[in-house]
Design a protein around this motif. Sequence first.
Motif, PDB file in Angstrom:
ATOM      1  N   GLN A 138       0.827  -1.199   0.000  1.00 54.02           N
ATOM      2  CA  GLN A 138       0.000   0.000   0.000  1.00 54.02           C
ATOM      3  C   GLN A 138       0.869   1.259   0.000  1.00 54.02           C
ATOM      4  N   VAL A 139       0.389   2.285  -0.670  1.00 56.02           N
ATOM      5  CA  VAL A 139       0.948   3.637  -0.551  1.00 56.02           C
ATOM      6  C   VAL A 139      -0.197   4.517  -0.073  1.00 56.02           C
ATOM      7  N   LEU A 164       3.828  10.426   3.034  1.00 57.03           N
ATOM      8  CA  LEU A 164       3.210   9.160   2.658  1.00 57.03           C
ATOM      9  C   LEU A 164       3.671   8.033   3.570  1.00 57.03           C
ATOM     10  N   ALA A 165       2.894   6.977   3.589  1.00 52.80           N
ATOM     11  CA  ALA A 165       3.250   5.750   4.303  1.00 52.80           C
ATOM     12  C   ALA A 165       3.324   4.615   3.297  1.00 52.80           C
ATOM     13  N   PHE A 166       4.385   3.830   3.378  1.00 59.10           N
ATOM     14  CA  PHE A 166       4.590   2.677   2.502  1.00 59.10           C
ATOM     15  C   PHE A 166       4.448   1.420   3.360  1.00 59.10           C
ATOM     16  N   VAL A 167       3.513   0.552   2.989  1.00 62.48           N
ATOM     17  CA  VAL A 167       3.141  -0.587   3.825  1.00 62.48           C
ATOM     18  C   VAL A 167       3.306  -1.874   3.033  1.00 62.48           C
ATOM     19  N   ALA A 168       3.875  -2.890   3.671  1.00 62.56           N
ATOM     20  CA  ALA A 168       3.988  -4.229   3.085  1.00 62.56           C
ATOM     21  C   ALA A 168       3.484  -5.250   4.095  1.00 62.56           C
ATOM     22  N   ASN A 169       2.735  -6.241   3.609  1.00 63.24           N
ATOM     23  CA  ASN A 169       2.101  -7.193   4.509  1.00 63.24           C
ATOM     24  C   ASN A 169       2.118  -8.594   3.902  1.00 63.24           C
ATOM     25  N   TRP A 170       2.397  -9.574   4.755  1.00 70.73           N
ATOM     26  CA  TRP A 170       2.267 -10.985   4.372  1.00 70.73           C
ATOM     27  C   TRP A 170       1.252 -11.629   5.300  1.00 70.73           C
ATOM     28  N   THR A 171       0.233 -12.237   4.712  1.00 72.09           N
ATOM     29  CA  THR A 171      -0.756 -13.004   5.456  1.00 72.09           C
ATOM     30  C   THR A 171      -0.658 -14.449   4.996  1.00 72.09           C
ATOM     31  N   GLY A 172      -0.389 -15.355   5.945  1.00 71.32           N
ATOM     32  CA  GLY A 172      -0.133 -16.734   5.572  1.00 71.32           C
ATOM     33  C   GLY A 172      -0.882 -17.741   6.420  1.00 71.32           C
ATOM     34  N   SER A 173      -0.938 -18.961   5.904  1.00 71.74           N
ATOM     35  CA  SER A 173      -1.557 -20.079   6.597  1.00 71.74           C
ATOM     36  C   SER A 173      -0.632 -21.276   6.448  1.00 71.74           C
ATOM     37  N   LEU A 174      -0.189 -21.827   7.573  1.00 71.61           N
ATOM     38  CA  LEU A 174       0.793 -22.910   7.575  1.00 71.61           C
ATOM     39  C   LEU A 174       0.247 -24.116   8.339  1.00 71.61           C
TER      40      LEU A 174
END
Length: 307
Positions: A138-139, A164-174
């Motif tokens: 996201q920006v 601005l805000a720079f956002v990175a996300n990982w959503t996982g299922s293990l």
Amino acid sequence: LLKNVSMIANMNFAERNDFQDGSYTGSKFKMEQFRMEIKGQVHDKVYFRFRNRYTRPQTSESVDNLSRSIDLAFVRVDASDKFSITLGKMCAAWGGFEFDYNPIDIYEYSDIIEQADNFLTGVGGTYQANKNNSFTVQVLNSRTKNFDELYGPQPNFTESKAPLAFVANWTGSLFDGKLQTMWGYALHAEAQNTFMNYIAFGQELTLGKLVIAYDFKVSNEDLDRTGIVSSTVPDSLYPWALENTQYIGHWMHIHYRASDKINFSLIGMMDIANWKNDNLDPLKTDNHIRTAYGYIPSVEYYPWKDL
């Protein structure tokens, strides 16, 4: 044109009995949360979502021209089966399970989430790599208020032309869904050459009826965006925002669904505030300013299976 439309009234209503330092201070009925939401489709590949909060002032903000009471006002376009683009005011993908819960299920937020701007305007993209892993970038606007409104006059800082805000996300299922992850990183431009770095690691382990969620959060702030450390220094001594603060949060939620109708829950929080600037107070010998603890035991009753 509308189809598959839902209207949702998210409410948390309570009769509060308040105490401070062990002394009873009063009782009142209070609508803790009331958020009205409409979401649906205008096309097979185009979705919209709007949510307004009636427990916050309905005043337009100077940066995005939207009321701060509006949580969500966005359109999502599914460019393909794996990739979607979101435009408008959205939930920032900070990471962590506390932030991901429906607000009506939260009895009290931890420090960092409570003080943050969690709904920001911008653009985001999500890539669904497979059924178990998705990645979001996201920006966003770094804030809803302008620099002077948020911090006041600051003699040592110049407002950024692109906050601005720079956002990175990982959503996982293990492990066949037994372990869920929500990890995120955000870089905020608060002023020229002045930033806030926020990292959240959220994980949730499901063992039958027992579910354990744990979030670890760190916010390193060149300017004290969270504001808790600044609140400990009177304006008469230093009327400007403090520099080089750090907030560390530990949050855990353990719940056991004993039956369809009964859930036992325990939430624990520990929030640490540090101030790493020695220039203002040369006599300061320790960066640590405050540690706050919270715990919320509860028994939750669900009268209906589908509600």
